[in-house]
Design an enzyme around this catalytic site. Structure first.
Site, PDB file in Angstrom:
ATOM      1  N   THR A   5       0.817  -1.208   0.000  1.00 21.38           N
ATOM      2  CA  THR A   5       0.000   0.000   0.000  1.00 21.38           C
ATOM      3  C   THR A   5       0.855   1.265   0.000  1.00 21.38           C
ATOM      4  OG1 THR A   5      -1.577   1.260   1.360  1.00 21.38           O
ATOM      5  CG2 THR A   5      -0.108  -0.224   2.525  1.00 21.38           C
ATOM      6  N   ASP A   6       0.268   2.350  -0.507  1.00 20.52           N
ATOM      7  CA  ASP A   6       0.944   3.651  -0.444  1.00 20.52           C
ATOM      8  C   ASP A   6       1.117   4.129   0.993  1.00 20.52           C
ATOM      9  OD1 ASP A   6      -1.751   4.227   0.062  1.00 20.52           O
ATOM     10  OD2 ASP A   6      -1.996   5.545  -1.673  1.00 20.52           O
ATOM     11  N   GLU A   7       0.369   3.549   1.918  1.00 19.75           N
ATOM     12  CA  GLU A   7       0.428   3.987   3.313  1.00 19.75           C
ATOM     13  C   GLU A   7       1.773   3.710   3.978  1.00 19.75           C
ATOM     14  OE1 GLU A   7      -2.961   3.370   5.901  1.00 19.75           O
ATOM     15  OE2 GLU A   7      -4.189   2.833   4.171  1.00 19.75           O
ATOM     16  N   TYR A  29      -1.739  -0.501  11.047  1.00 21.39           N
ATOM     17  CA  TYR A  29      -2.006  -1.160   9.757  1.00 21.39           C
ATOM     18  C   TYR A  29      -0.847  -0.941   8.789  1.00 21.39           C
ATOM     19  CZ  TYR A  29      -3.692  -1.826   5.036  1.00 21.39           C
ATOM     20  OH  TYR A  29      -3.797  -2.217   3.718  1.00 21.39           O
ATOM     21  N   LYS A  33       2.046  -3.566   7.098  1.00 18.13           N
ATOM     22  CA  LYS A  33       2.318  -3.741   5.665  1.00 18.13           C
ATOM     23  C   LYS A  33       3.808  -3.514   5.377  1.00 18.13           C
ATOM     24  CE  LYS A  33      -0.609  -4.340   2.848  1.00 18.13           C
ATOM     25  NZ  LYS A  33      -1.219  -5.579   2.308  1.00 18.13           N
TER      26      LYS A  33
END
Length: 200
Positions: A5-7, A29, A33
């Site tokens: 994810t970009d997160e 979260y 990742k």
């Protein structure tokens, strides 16, 4: 293939994060990742694990879980309820239709180089407030087209969630060039299709 994810890059105040950008996750979260990415990278280096990595922006489309932002906003607008937006609603997210994401994943599996990371982004960035306002407008128009009363929904501010990042932005041009892939579904068309699915 690791679907990340970009997160993992955390807040990106300006510009775009490329695949060499440092990880700066700000929530459990996104930290999980990033940890998965790092674990798999270590397996690649130590044992030759045939890793392909992708990092994607926010997805939307049919059959998405109701807790997610766009389905939640559409359901509230159809019901004529206030649309709950975290804080001032100016968090900026990059959006891609789920069909484009799956096409991107298949392209990475077919053409990607083992050990490489690919950004599957759309470049289409909007604030949460702008998306909510668009949903209100389009749902109302579609209800009138069906002979139903125009809903006077509005968005409302609710307490922001802890560790909420302000902006994500992926640099995806290198992926477009290397894999001869790019998203096809324009956000407005994809959102209309998604709204139609809920109204049906």
């Amino acid at each position: 293939i690791q679907v990340s994810t970009d997160e993992v890059y955390g807040d990106w105040a300006q510009g775009e994060a490329d695949t060499r950008a440092a990880f700066r996750p700000n929530s459990p979260y996104s930290a999980s990742k990033a940890a998965a990415d790092l674990l798999l990278q270590s397996l690649r280096r130590t044992y030759g694990f045939p890793l392909l990595e992708t990092r994607s922006c926010n997805n939307y489309g049919p059959h998405q879980h109701d807790e997610k932002f766009i389905p939640r906003m559409i359901r509230a607008a159809i019901a004529g309820e206030p649309l709950p937006i975290y804080g001032d609603g100016l968090q900026e997210r990059e959006w891609m239709h789920v069909s484009d994401h799956t096409a991107g994943l298949l392209t990475v599996l077919r053409r990607g180089q083992v050990g490489a990371c690919y950004h599957l982004g759309s470049g289409d960035r909007r604030t949460n407030r702008a998306v909510a306002e668009q949903i209100i407008q389009r749902v109302s128009e579609k209800l009138v087209e069906r002979g139903r009363a125009r809903m006077e929904s509005r968005w409302m501010s609710v307490a922001d969630r802890p560790g909420h990042d302000r902006r994500y932005a992926l640099a995806s041009e290198s992926t477009y060039r290397e894999l001869n892939w790019r998203p096809d579904v324009e956000f407005d068309a994809g959102l209309d299709e998604t709204i139609e699915g809920y109204l049906e």
